[in-house]
Design a protein around this motif. Structure first.
Motif, PDB file in Angstrom:
ATOM      1  N   ASN A  55      -5.095   8.264   0.822  1.00 15.24           N
ATOM      2  CA  ASN A  55      -4.093   8.692   1.791  1.00 15.24           C
ATOM      3  C   ASN A  55      -4.731   9.295   3.019  1.00 15.24           C
ATOM      4  O   ASN A  55      -4.699   8.725   4.101  1.00 15.24           O
ATOM      5  N   PHE A  56      -5.368  10.458   2.881  1.00  7.75           N
ATOM      6  CA  PHE A  56      -5.887  11.170   4.038  1.00  7.75           C
ATOM      7  C   PHE A  56      -7.081  10.454   4.678  1.00  7.75           C
ATOM      8  O   PHE A  56      -7.323  10.599   5.874  1.00  7.75           O
ATOM      9  N   ARG A  57      -7.832   9.690   3.895  1.00  6.61           N
ATOM     10  CA  ARG A  57      -8.972   8.927   4.431  1.00  6.61           C
ATOM     11  C   ARG A  57      -8.918   7.491   3.916  1.00  6.61           C
ATOM     12  O   ARG A  57      -9.903   6.940   3.433  1.00  6.61           O
ATOM     13  N   GLY A  58      -7.731   6.891   4.018  1.00  6.29           N
ATOM     14  CA  GLY A  58      -7.541   5.541   3.524  1.00  6.29           C
ATOM     15  C   GLY A  58      -8.399   4.506   4.222  1.00  6.29           C
ATOM     16  O   GLY A  58      -8.777   3.498   3.634  1.00  6.29           O
ATOM     17  N   TYR A  59      -8.737   4.772   5.499  1.00  2.82           N
ATOM     18  CA  TYR A  59      -9.585   3.832   6.229  1.00  2.82           C
ATOM     19  C   TYR A  59     -10.940   3.670   5.538  1.00  2.82           C
ATOM     20  O   TYR A  59     -11.484   2.559   5.485  1.00  2.82           O
ATOM     21  N   ASP A  60     -11.504   4.767   5.040  1.00  6.25           N
ATOM     22  CA  ASP A  60     -12.808   4.694   4.369  1.00  6.25           C
ATOM     23  C   ASP A  60     -12.742   3.790   3.143  1.00  6.25           C
ATOM     24  O   ASP A  60     -13.617   2.942   2.923  1.00  6.25           O
ATOM     25  N   THR A  61     -11.697   3.977   2.336  1.00  6.97           N
ATOM     26  CA  THR A  61     -11.565   3.172   1.127  1.00  6.97           C
ATOM     27  C   THR A  61     -11.309   1.714   1.466  1.00  6.97           C
ATOM     28  O   THR A  61     -11.817   0.804   0.797  1.00  6.97           O
ATOM     29  N   GLY A  66     -13.884  -3.758   1.805  1.00  7.42           N
ATOM     30  CA  GLY A  66     -14.467  -4.808   2.636  1.00  7.42           C
ATOM     31  C   GLY A  66     -15.957  -4.974   2.404  1.00  7.42           C
ATOM     32  O   GLY A  66     -16.470  -6.106   2.397  1.00  7.42           O
ATOM     33  N   VAL A  67     -16.668  -3.866   2.204  1.00  7.36           N
ATOM     34  CA  VAL A  67     -18.106  -3.924   1.945  1.00  7.36           C
ATOM     35  C   VAL A  67     -18.385  -4.672   0.635  1.00  7.36           C
ATOM     36  O   VAL A  67     -19.310  -5.493   0.554  1.00  7.36           O
ATOM     37  N   LEU A  68     -17.591  -4.409  -0.395  1.00  7.09           N
ATOM     38  CA  LEU A  68     -17.769  -5.127  -1.663  1.00  7.09           C
ATOM     39  C   LEU A  68     -17.567  -6.627  -1.474  1.00  7.09           C
ATOM     40  O   LEU A  68     -18.329  -7.450  -2.010  1.00  7.09           O
ATOM     41  N   LEU A  69     -16.540  -6.990  -0.708  1.00  9.30           N
ATOM     42  CA  LEU A  69     -16.284  -8.401  -0.468  1.00  9.30           C
ATOM     43  C   LEU A  69     -17.431  -9.053   0.298  1.00  9.30           C
ATOM     44  O   LEU A  69     -17.883 -10.158  -0.045  1.00  9.30           O
ATOM     45  N   VAL A  70     -17.926  -8.378   1.330  1.00  8.00           N
ATOM     46  CA  VAL A  70     -19.039  -8.919   2.115  1.00  8.00           C
ATOM     47  C   VAL A  70     -20.290  -9.052   1.251  1.00  8.00           C
ATOM     48  O   VAL A  70     -21.048 -10.033   1.358  1.00  8.00           O
ATOM     49  N   ALA A  71     -20.527  -8.071   0.380  1.00  8.28           N
ATOM     50  CA  ALA A  71     -21.695  -8.143  -0.508  1.00  8.28           C
ATOM     51  C   ALA A  71     -21.613  -9.356  -1.430  1.00  8.28           C
ATOM     52  O   ALA A  71     -22.608 -10.063  -1.645  1.00  8.28           O
TER      53      ALA A  71
END
Length: 218
Positions: A55-61, A66-71
């Motif tokens: 919620n408060f830092r949803g952008y980070d999650t 996205g990082v997992l997908l790119v990896a």
């Protein structure tokens, strides 16, 4: 030899960049824990870690998904899956997998459900699902051709896609991206975390294969 000639300068640049980033870290802002506690009722969950991540830092999650997908795409870009030669996993590994895989799946579901109120959540549950997948792969289980195409890709992008769809829907309705309305915040977070759990588990297990599974039979 030409590549090795550029390796040392690149490593030095990386070292300097990381050193600058570490030395320029700002001082911790006072009052953030109190702000979190004061606004917990708006987060839809009672676990502060889940409230921060979803919620408060949803952008980070969202970016972490996205990082997992790119990896995974980076691993798949290495080429097709090598030929698999079936072999017996051995009696000990076979018995252990039959006992551990159901337990890992149940515990993953529990961690997903309890994450709203206690330590747990999508990443912990997804890691357990990934471990169950790796254990099955070690025992000789392989993805069938019918499941290695579109179904596998849907599972992999499900978490990130659900994040984006929920954020876009909230942006159109509420005017804020990933700002969950308090009356439905807990339900939205549970849906996003369930999708993320499946994606994380599938992605981690797919990475263990080392390369992209073959396309479905036409």
């Amino acid at each position: 030899m030409d590549r090795n000639r550029w390796l040392l300068p690149l490593l030095l640049m990386l070292f300097v960049g990381l050193g600058y980033a570490v030395l320029s870290i700002p001082e911790p802002v006072e009052g953030l824990p109190k702000m979190l506690v004061d606004n917990m009722e708006l987060g839809g969950v009672s676990n502060p870690v889940t409230a921060v991540l979803l919620n408060f830092r949803g952008y980070d999650t969202l970016l972490e998904m996205g990082v997992l997908l790119v990896a995974l795409l980076g691993v798949w870009s290495l080429g097709g899956m090598p030929d698999y030669h079936e072999s017996s996993p051995g009696l000990v590994l076979d018995i252990m997998s039959r006992q551990l895989v159901p337990v890992l799946i149940i515990v993953a579901g529990y961690l997903l459900w309890v994450g709203a109120d206690a330590p747990g959540g999508a990443f912990q549950a997804g890691a357990l699902l990934g471990a169950a997948g790796v254990l099955l792969l070690l025992c000789g289980w392989r993805i069938g051709n019918k499941c290695s195409g579109l179904p596998l890709r849907i599972l992999i992008v499900l978490g990130l896609g659900m994040f984006v769809m929920a954020g876009t829907g909230l942006l159109l309705i509420e005017g804020e991206f990933l700002q969950y309305p308090p009356p439905v915040a807990s339900e939205l977070i549970l849906i996003i975390e369930a999708a993320a759990t499946l994606s994380i588990g599938t992605t981690l297990a797919a990475m263990f294969l080392g390369s992209r599974p073959g396309e479905a039979d036409k």
